[in-house]
Write an enzyme that holds these catalytic residues in place. Structure first.
Site, PDB file in Angstrom:
ATOM      1  N   THR A  33       0.846  -1.202   0.000  1.00 14.75           N
ATOM      2  CA  THR A  33       0.000   0.000   0.000  1.00 14.75           C
ATOM      3  C   THR A  33       0.879   1.250   0.000  1.00 14.75           C
ATOM      4  O   THR A  33       1.970   1.236   0.573  1.00 14.75           O
ATOM      5  CB  THR A  33      -0.900  -0.023   1.249  1.00 14.75           C
ATOM      6  OG1 THR A  33      -1.796  -1.134   1.139  1.00 14.75           O
ATOM      7  CG2 THR A  33      -1.731   1.260   1.379  1.00 14.75           C
ATOM      8  N   GLY A  34       0.388   2.303  -0.646  1.00 16.71           N
ATOM      9  CA  GLY A  34       1.137   3.557  -0.692  1.00 16.71           C
ATOM     10  C   GLY A  34       1.399   3.961  -2.132  1.00 16.71           C
ATOM     11  O   GLY A  34       1.035   3.244  -3.070  1.00 16.71           O
ATOM     12  N   GLU A 111      -0.199  -5.185   6.131  1.00 17.61           N
ATOM     13  CA  GLU A 111       1.104  -5.295   5.458  1.00 17.61           C
ATOM     14  C   GLU A 111       2.022  -6.266   6.196  1.00 17.61           C
ATOM     15  O   GLU A 111       2.721  -7.069   5.573  1.00 17.61           O
ATOM     16  CB  GLU A 111       1.764  -3.914   5.381  1.00 17.61           C
ATOM     17  CG  GLU A 111       1.072  -2.979   4.391  1.00 17.61           C
ATOM     18  CD  GLU A 111       1.575  -1.549   4.447  1.00 17.61           C
ATOM     19  OE1 GLU A 111       1.345  -0.822   3.474  1.00 17.61           O
ATOM     20  OE2 GLU A 111       2.188  -1.154   5.449  1.00 17.61           O
TER      21      GLU A 111
END
Ligand code: 5RP
Length: 261
Positions: A33-34, A111
């Protein structure tokens, strides 16, 4: 188009593009994610569309799941996958032992679960994420909403006996209200400045009631792919003890860059 990308976005893009080459047909792959991980998902989507690559992706957030589906990646849950061949994710900081701070995007819990359930974790990052000692980036700690202020006080008190420079913490906000993770929890950001013993800190924080997980990833990452704004990419593998550099050309394709804001 790539010509309009900032150097930092170019660095993130080339790291993601290089890391996408590690995904092989039939793999089960954790998708981070990101903003850097979003580049990866777009690169993989391009491979699905143009090269017929078939693999299953396990997203680490609702944001990533949505993007992965949008670009044509087959998405399954971690429970369906059970174990993963590979996870590729971004990071907020990494040190020379490839220990990480993660969670700047608020997805540290999924994560960490996904990365830990993988044979290999590859981190993709621009060079600014490399640090001598972890801790300049505030350490995210996911806490349950019930009694979060008591948990915060307990965390700050515990930090007194820890090898850190700063001991302040703040509740992450989303505008006027506390940030809520995909699991319905809050995040405390610990402003530690410098962490002397990240392994010890990670263990101690996780022992506190109210704490769900912290953003220190110790001995989880195997490889880091570091991107630079000029197209250089360094692949460092901690297990092999290798460090290789090559260069990626920016290839502008409407498919990959059309969905940028
Ligand atoms: C999300 C994360 C991200 O990987 C981390 O914040 C890096 O983000 P970006 O690639 O946007 O710099 O841990 O929880």
């Amino acid at each position: 188009m790539t010509g309009e990308l900032s150097p930092i976005d170019k660095a993130k893009f080339v790291a993601a593009k290089r890391a996408s080459e590690f995904v092989e047909p039939g793999m089960r792959v954790g998708l981070g994610t990101g903003s850097t991980a979003a580049w990866l998902v777009r690169c993989l989507g391009e491979k699905v569309r143009d090269d017929g690559l078939r693999f299953k992706g396990v997203p680490t957030s609702t944001r990533t799941a949505e993007l992965a589906r949008d670009v044509g990646i087959e998405v399954i849950s971690l429970d369906e996958a059970k174990w993963l061949d590979l996870t590729i994710d971004g990071a907020d900081e990494f040190d020379h032992e490839l220990n990480l701070i993660k969670g700047g995007g608020g997805a540290l819990l999924q994560e960490k679960i996904v990365a830990t359930a993988s044979d290999r974790m590859i981190v993709i990052a621009d060079a600014a994420k490399r640090v001598e000692a972890l801790g300049a980036f505030p350490l995210p700690v996911e806490v349950v909403p019930f009694g979060w202020q008591t948990t915060q006080a307990l965390v700050e008190e515990t930090l007194i006996s820890m090898d850190v420079l700063g001991r302040e913490s703040s509740l992450r906000m989303n505008g006027a209200t506390p940030y809520v993770t995909d699991e319905g929890n809050h995040i405390l950001d610990l402003h530690l400045q410098r962490i002397g013993n990240a392994r010890q800190l990670a263990l101690v924080i996780n022992q506190m009631p109210g704490v769900v997980e912290n953003g220190l990833f110790i001995d989880i990452c195997d490889t880091v792919v570091i991107g630079y704004g000029d197209g250089r990419v360094v692949v460092k593998d901690i297990n092999e003890g290798t460090e290789e550099e090559d260069r990626l050309d920016f290839v502008e394709t409407d498919n990959l860059f059309a969905d940028l804001d």
